[in-house]
Design a protein around this motif. Structure first.
Motif, PDB file in Angstrom:
ATOM      1  N   THR A 349       0.842  -1.191   0.000  1.00  0.00           N
ATOM      2  CA  THR A 349       0.000   0.000   0.000  1.00  0.00           C
ATOM      3  C   THR A 349       0.878   1.241   0.000  1.00  0.00           C
ATOM      4  OG1 THR A 349      -0.075   0.064   2.420  1.00  0.00           O
ATOM      5  CG2 THR A 349      -1.840  -1.169   1.313  1.00  0.00           C
ATOM      6  N   ASN A 350       0.255   2.412  -0.142  1.00  0.00           N
ATOM      7  CA  ASN A 350       0.984   3.679  -0.099  1.00  0.00           C
ATOM      8  C   ASN A 350       1.126   4.159   1.342  1.00  0.00           C
ATOM      9  OD1 ASN A 350      -0.789   4.288  -3.024  1.00  0.00           O
ATOM     10  ND2 ASN A 350       1.449   4.302  -2.986  1.00  0.00           N
ATOM     11  N   THR A 351       1.783   3.337   2.142  1.00  0.00           N
ATOM     12  CA  THR A 351       2.060   3.655   3.542  1.00  0.00           C
ATOM     13  C   THR A 351       3.512   3.301   3.829  1.00  0.00           C
ATOM     14  OG1 THR A 351       1.341   1.463   4.283  1.00  0.00           O
ATOM     15  CG2 THR A 351      -0.338   3.194   4.240  1.00  0.00           C
ATOM     16  N   CYS A 352       3.998   3.761   4.972  1.00  0.00           N
ATOM     17  CA  CYS A 352       5.373   3.462   5.379  1.00  0.00           C
ATOM     18  C   CYS A 352       5.584   1.952   5.436  1.00  0.00           C
ATOM     19  CB  CYS A 352       5.628   4.085   6.747  1.00  0.00           C
ATOM     20  SG  CYS A 352       7.277   3.792   7.407  1.00  0.00           S
ATOM     21  N   MET A 353       6.772   1.516   5.050  1.00  0.00           N
ATOM     22  CA  MET A 353       7.042   0.076   5.030  1.00  0.00           C
ATOM     23  C   MET A 353       6.971  -0.520   6.435  1.00  0.00           C
ATOM     24  SD  MET A 353      11.142  -0.621   4.595  1.00  0.00           S
ATOM     25  CE  MET A 353      12.282  -0.297   5.930  1.00  0.00           C
ATOM     26  N   MET A 354       6.681  -1.810   6.447  1.00  0.00           N
ATOM     27  CA  MET A 354       6.657  -2.567   7.696  1.00  0.00           C
ATOM     28  C   MET A 354       8.005  -3.239   7.920  1.00  0.00           C
ATOM     29  SD  MET A 354       3.801  -2.197   9.094  1.00  0.00           S
ATOM     30  CE  MET A 354       2.032  -2.122   9.015  1.00  0.00           C
ATOM     31  N   ALA A 355       8.328  -3.446   9.185  1.00  0.00           N
ATOM     32  CA  ALA A 355       9.518  -4.213   9.566  1.00  0.00           C
ATOM     33  C   ALA A 355       9.201  -4.909  10.879  1.00  0.00           C
ATOM     34  CB  ALA A 355      10.731  -3.292   9.703  1.00  0.00           C
ATOM     35  N   PRO A 356      10.035  -5.835  11.301  1.00  0.00           N
ATOM     36  CA  PRO A 356       9.760  -6.525  12.568  1.00  0.00           C
ATOM     37  C   PRO A 356       9.640  -5.557  13.740  1.00  0.00           C
ATOM     38  CG  PRO A 356      11.468  -7.674  11.339  1.00  0.00           C
ATOM     39  CD  PRO A 356      11.218  -6.387  10.617  1.00  0.00           C
ATOM     40  N   TYR A 357       8.712  -5.860  14.618  1.00  0.00           N
ATOM     41  CA  TYR A 357       8.571  -5.173  15.906  1.00  0.00           C
ATOM     42  C   TYR A 357       8.295  -6.252  16.935  1.00  0.00           C
ATOM     43  CZ  TYR A 357       6.277  -2.491  19.670  1.00  0.00           C
ATOM     44  OH  TYR A 357       5.922  -1.970  20.885  1.00  0.00           O
ATOM     45  N   ARG A 358       8.779  -6.075  18.122  1.00  0.00           N
ATOM     46  CA  ARG A 358       8.748  -7.056  19.199  1.00  0.00           C
ATOM     47  C   ARG A 358       7.528  -7.979  19.115  1.00  0.00           C
ATOM     48  NH1 ARG A 358      10.235  -5.134  25.316  1.00  0.00           N
ATOM     49  NH2 ARG A 358      11.169  -7.078  26.013  1.00  0.00           N
ATOM     50  N   GLY A 359       7.784  -9.248  18.847  1.00  0.00           N
ATOM     51  CA  GLY A 359       6.720 -10.233  18.718  1.00  0.00           C
ATOM     52  C   GLY A 359       6.406 -10.576  17.283  1.00  0.00           C
ATOM     53  N   VAL A 360       6.683  -9.649  16.352  1.00  0.00           N
ATOM     54  CA  VAL A 360       6.392  -9.791  14.924  1.00  0.00           C
ATOM     55  C   VAL A 360       4.934 -10.230  14.761  1.00  0.00           C
ATOM     56  CG1 VAL A 360       7.359 -10.565  12.712  1.00  0.00           C
ATOM     57  CG2 VAL A 360       8.838 -10.376  14.700  1.00  0.00           C
ATOM     58  N   ALA A 361       4.637 -11.289  14.045  1.00  0.00           N
ATOM     59  CA  ALA A 361       3.245 -11.659  13.774  1.00  0.00           C
ATOM     60  C   ALA A 361       2.554 -12.290  14.977  1.00  0.00           C
ATOM     61  CB  ALA A 361       3.195 -12.624  12.589  1.00  0.00           C
ATOM     62  N   ARG A 362       3.309 -12.672  15.979  1.00  0.00           N
ATOM     63  CA  ARG A 362       2.757 -13.556  17.018  1.00  0.00           C
ATOM     64  C   ARG A 362       1.758 -12.914  17.973  1.00  0.00           C
ATOM     65  NH1 ARG A 362       8.715 -15.907  17.742  1.00  0.00           N
ATOM     66  NH2 ARG A 362       9.007 -13.686  17.375  1.00  0.00           N
ATOM     67  N   PRO A 363       1.803 -11.591  18.260  1.00  0.00           N
ATOM     68  CA  PRO A 363       0.699 -11.043  19.042  1.00  0.00           C
ATOM     69  C   PRO A 363      -0.655 -11.266  18.374  1.00  0.00           C
ATOM     70  CG  PRO A 363       2.542  -9.523  19.042  1.00  0.00           C
ATOM     71  CD  PRO A 363       2.880 -10.605  18.060  1.00  0.00           C
ATOM     72  N   MET A 364      -0.688 -11.096  17.048  1.00  0.00           N
ATOM     73  CA  MET A 364      -1.949 -11.304  16.327  1.00  0.00           C
ATOM     74  C   MET A 364      -2.289 -12.790  16.230  1.00  0.00           C
ATOM     75  SD  MET A 364      -4.455  -9.781  14.898  1.00  0.00           S
ATOM     76  CE  MET A 364      -5.621  -9.741  13.528  1.00  0.00           C
ATOM     77  N   LEU A 365      -1.294 -13.642  16.040  1.00  0.00           N
ATOM     78  CA  LEU A 365      -1.549 -15.088  16.005  1.00  0.00           C
ATOM     79  C   LEU A 365      -2.134 -15.554  17.333  1.00  0.00           C
ATOM     80  CD1 LEU A 365       1.741 -16.532  14.415  1.00  0.00           C
ATOM     81  CD2 LEU A 365      -0.213 -15.493  13.280  1.00  0.00           C
ATOM     82  N   THR A 366      -1.535 -15.092  18.424  1.00  0.00           N
ATOM     83  CA  THR A 366      -2.003 -15.499  19.750  1.00  0.00           C
ATOM     84  C   THR A 366      -3.397 -14.953  20.017  1.00  0.00           C
ATOM     85  OG1 THR A 366       0.289 -15.564  20.519  1.00  0.00           O
ATOM     86  CG2 THR A 366      -1.419 -15.473  22.202  1.00  0.00           C
ATOM     87  N   PHE A 367      -3.637 -13.701  19.676  1.00  0.00           N
ATOM     88  CA  PHE A 367      -4.968 -13.105  19.785  1.00  0.00           C
ATOM     89  C   PHE A 367      -5.990 -13.959  19.029  1.00  0.00           C
ATOM     90  CE2 PHE A 367      -7.624  -9.256  18.200  1.00  0.00           C
ATOM     91  CZ  PHE A 367      -8.581  -9.436  19.195  1.00  0.00           C
ATOM     92  N   THR A 368      -5.629 -14.388  17.839  1.00  0.00           N
ATOM     93  CA  THR A 368      -6.544 -15.172  17.006  1.00  0.00           C
ATOM     94  C   THR A 368      -6.846 -16.525  17.632  1.00  0.00           C
ATOM     95  OG1 THR A 368      -5.692 -14.071  15.016  1.00  0.00           O
ATOM     96  CG2 THR A 368      -6.871 -16.142  14.701  1.00  0.00           C
ATOM     97  N   MET A 369      -5.811 -17.248  18.029  1.00  0.00           N
ATOM     98  CA  MET A 369      -6.037 -18.589  18.575  1.00  0.00           C
ATOM     99  C   MET A 369      -6.748 -18.537  19.924  1.00  0.00           C
ATOM    100  SD  MET A 369      -5.142 -20.709  16.294  1.00  0.00           S
ATOM    101  CE  MET A 369      -5.295 -22.209  17.267  1.00  0.00           C
TER     102      MET A 369
END
Length: 772
Positions: A349-369
């Motif tokens: 998208t036309n937004t600032c690039m993403m990079a790793p931040y503490r936890g990376v995808a796992r806060p959302m994975l854990t929230f989901t499960m």
């Protein structure tokens, strides 16, 4: 005395607390000031860049035309589903997000540089910005980059054979959508760099606030087409990184280019607005998931569609695949998932690039499960703790549907311990009493597994062209018996130097203060990958362990020769080499001097005491259970966290005091994810949250005392017996807090589907519930 396991204060702290440390901005004296002219719009074609009249310029202005011989930043995954998008140092024909550097100005002072930057006029033929998933994936949507048709930069898919049959036979199917807002790592010290040109050697020394100095040197040298030996990168004291500072940013390349071009010292210190605007962002995910359960509440299958907004460019070196591919591989978390279907996409998208931040995808994975477990428990009439008992992995090693092998852990045991500590029956009685008084208390738990300390095998599986993972150290004992440990890893506040000193001290028989750890300087440390992914204690610690053991072996052999005993009788402890069962001993300092200055006595052992350590493990899994107790005011949507419990299993703890600090800090950032922090773009792609008046990190008033309890599962997958712990607090906290809010408001029949759960969002959900 054993040093491993002791709660030692950090050796790094006196320097920092007394104000004696050196940060990047402390090193800018005598440098020309650099400022960047940034795009005011999110998308468009550059038609003209108008510089001030040369006679009126108190400095230099450089554009992409001046950097014509400079290459692009390009992170590469060798996968057919990955789209390579070049990332220019300064925008060339077009801009792709608001805040992208378009020009660089250099002046004698920061004030003059600011004035000069404001006088540069950039004419852009603006286009409609694409900022959301729906806009990017709409049929016929404009491509953010021609190299990525359909606006998908990377995509992972898999589906085991039994998914459809599992859903067909399920007693219950639970489906929902979840969203995580965009965040900033917001380190206390923003980015910055000082590049100094040495006229005698032609070399440039770049001091920068970064997490991966060796990688930064490689990336800058490749883009500029210069030998790495002509560039020295130093990470001095670093005021926080949390993942944001592990990527190669165009500003650092431009700094080194300017130093070489002008043959001068130049400095750029980012302000907070720039940090929000143009440093890497994180999160911004939308997951759609369905879970199939049997009548006993056992999970039969998952079918998931995972979207990650990766922004305009791909972060180097890990690439934009870091979020979506981790989500793809690790969504099942600590639960047994017999059948698994998943599609995970990184959307540009036309937004600032993403990079790793503490936890990376796992806060959302854990929230989901955890939401899946909570919602299935309600649907099937099963207690939320009991449904987790029936689904958590209990037999190890366990192979996930994506092929991940989970080593020994305590998933069920950690949850049971946390539940006992929380005393849920007593809480339920108090909750009922509070409701009768018109107060709404809630309790929520999350159980998660954190993949830590993984080496090159994990990154090679992602098909990365640059494959990080291993760590190297050089360990040397000088003639006085003191040890210098040079590490490729580069800490930025974790207390790693103290923990490594404790580890090495135990292996060699010294005290931690006898071990000096040197990091962050590409001229004086071996090549390594830095600090990220909860890896430092496992991998840098493993390499240090192995190198120290080699030194210890030499010391024992030399001592045995001098004391005329067998080497297996020599014990190294408290600075003394002792022949057990005798009264013969030598101070280790005397032994070191003899090996340096009397090397002729020792044959092949002579010639000093220096050893190299290399470690590249497959990785290990930490695990934890978090429990949050909250009170929610339904009239205002306000949330107060009353209690927060962590039961963590990170294997052997080298320094429990440091571990507790890591957990506490991570939980604070996780609470921020759950309740407070969100970067917001408007429909034009303009960032609305560019100051601390708009972006709201929690303060000490909002963070409760964190009750931390430890378990210890020793895994053969870690030579130090330690597991990573740095990201766990941020991974588990959001899910626990959101579950607690949902529990508190269960009389209203609501569900929280988005983070952060701000008062406005909670009130919106409550209004919808009352309307229905």
């Amino acid at each position: 005395m054993n040093w491993v396991g002791r709660r030692l204060p950090r050796l790094e702290d006196p320097t920092l607390l007394m104000g004696l440390g050196h940060f990047v901005s402390d090193l800018k004296q005598g440098a020309l000031a650099v400022k960047f002219v940034r795009s005011p719009v999110a998308a468009g074609v550059i038609t003209e860049i108008e510089r001030p009249d040369p006679a009126e310029m108190a400095g230099d202005v450089f554009t992409a035309a001046d950097l014509a011989d400079v290459g692009n930043i390009q992170a590469v995954l060798n996968r057919p589903d990955y789209r390579r998008v070049p990332h220019p140092v300064l925008a060339r024909e077009r801009v792709s997000f608001a805040g992208q550097p378009v020009a660089m100005v250099v002046a004698a002072t920061e004030a003059l540089a600011e004035d000069l930057a404001e006088s540069v006029f950039v004419d852009i033929d603006a286009e409609d910005a694409i900022t959301t998933f729906d806009e990017a994936l709409a049929e016929g949507a404009r491509a953010v980059h021609p190299e990525a048709p359909g606006n998908v930069m990377v995509e992972g898919r898999m589906r085991t054979e039994g998914v459809d049959a599992a859903f067909a036979s399920a007693a219950a199917v639970v489906s929902f959508d979840l969203k995580s807002g965009r965040q900033s790592a917001m380190p206390l010290e923003p980015r910055g760099g000082v590049a100094d040109y040495d006229r005698a050697s032609g070399r440039v020394t770049l001091h920068a606030s970064v997490q991966m100095p060796h990688m930064l040197r490689t990336g800058i040298a490749d883009v500029l087409g210069m030998p790495e030996s002509d560039l020295r990168v130093v990470a001095p004291e670093v005021g926080g990184g949390f993942g944001q500072k592990m990527s190669l940013f165009p500003e650092y390349i431009a700094l080194v280019w300017a130093a070489r071009r002008l043959k001068r010292k130049v400095a750029w210190i980012e302000d907070r607005r720039e940090n929000f605007l143009a440093s890497a962002h994180s999160r911004d995910q939308r997951f759609t998931i369905s879970g199939a359960f049997d009548g006993e509440g056992r999970l039969l299958a998952i079918d998931a569609d995972l979207l990650s907004n990766v922004g305009a460019f791909s972060c180097y070196p890990v690439s934009c695949g870091v979020e979506p591919l981790m989500a793809f591989a690790e969504l099942p978390g600590p639960y047994v998932v017999p059948e698994y279907g998943v599609r995970s996409r990184g959307v540009t998208t036309n937004t600032c690039m993403m990079a790793p931040y503490r936890g990376v995808a796992r806060p959302m994975l854990t929230f989901t499960m955890e939401q899946l477990m909570d919602r299935a428990a309600i649907r099937l009439g099963i207690d939320p703790v009991e449904i987790r008992r029936r689904n958590l992995i209990a037999a190890f090693p366990y192979r996930s549907p994506t092929g991940l092998v989970y080593d020994e852990g305590s998933y069920l045991e950690a949850m049971e311990a946390a539940v006992r500590i929380a005393d849920i029956p007593a809480f339920r009685a108090r909750q009922q009493q509070a409701r009768e008084q018109g107060r709404y208390l809630g309790i929520g738990l999350s159980v998660f597994a954190e993949r830590t300390g993984y080496g090159t095998s994990a990154y090679a599986a992602r098909k990365m062209e640059i494959v990080p993972g291993y760590e190297t150290v050089d360990c040397e004992m000088d003639p006085s018996g003191r040890v210098t440990l040079r590490i490729g890893s580069s800490p930025h506040g974790q207390g790693l130097k103290t923990a490594l000193a404790q580890l090495v001290a135990d292996r060699i028989g010294l005290a931690p203060e006898d071990v000096r750890v040197i990091s962050g300087d590409t001229d004086t440390t071996p090549y390594g990958w830095g600090t990220f992914a909860s890896r430092s204690m496992v991998i840098a610690g493993g390499a240090s362990h192995l190198a120290a053991d080699k030194i210890a072996t030499k010391l024992r052999s030399a001592a045995a020769q001098l004391l005329e005993v067998e080497s297996d009788t020599i014990e190294l402890k408290d600075g003394i080499a002792t022949a057990t069962g005798t009264n013969r001993s030598l101070r280790i300092g005397e032994l070191a001097r003899a090996m340096h200055h009397g090397s002729h006595q020792f044959g092949d052992l002579g010639g000093g005491l220096k050893e190299h350590g290399f470690y590249d493990p497959d990785g290990t899994f930490s695990n934890a259970c978090h429990i949050a107790v909250v009170e929610v005011d339904p009239d205002t949507g306000g949330v107060r966290i009353e209690r927060f419990i962590v039961v963590e299993d990170a294997g052997k703890l080298i320094n429990p005091l440091i571990v507790d600090g890591q957990i506490t800090g991570g939980v604070a950032q996780g609470i921020a994810n759950a309740l407070f922090e969100e970067l917001v773009y408007d429909e034009h792609g303009t960032l609305l949250t560019t100051s601390l008046a708009d972006y709201l990190p929690p303060t000490a008033m909002e963070i409760p005392t964190i009750e931390i309890h430890h378990m210890e599962t020793i895994s053969p997958e870690s030579v130090t017996q330690a597991k990573g712990v740095g990201e766990g607090g941020a991974i588990g906290a959001p899910a626990a807090v959101i579950s607690a809010i949902t529990d508190a408001l269960s009389p209203f029949g609501i569900a929280i589907d988005a983070m952060p759960a701000t008062p406005d969002r909670i009130r919106h959900v409550l209004r919808d519930a009352r309307g229905n």
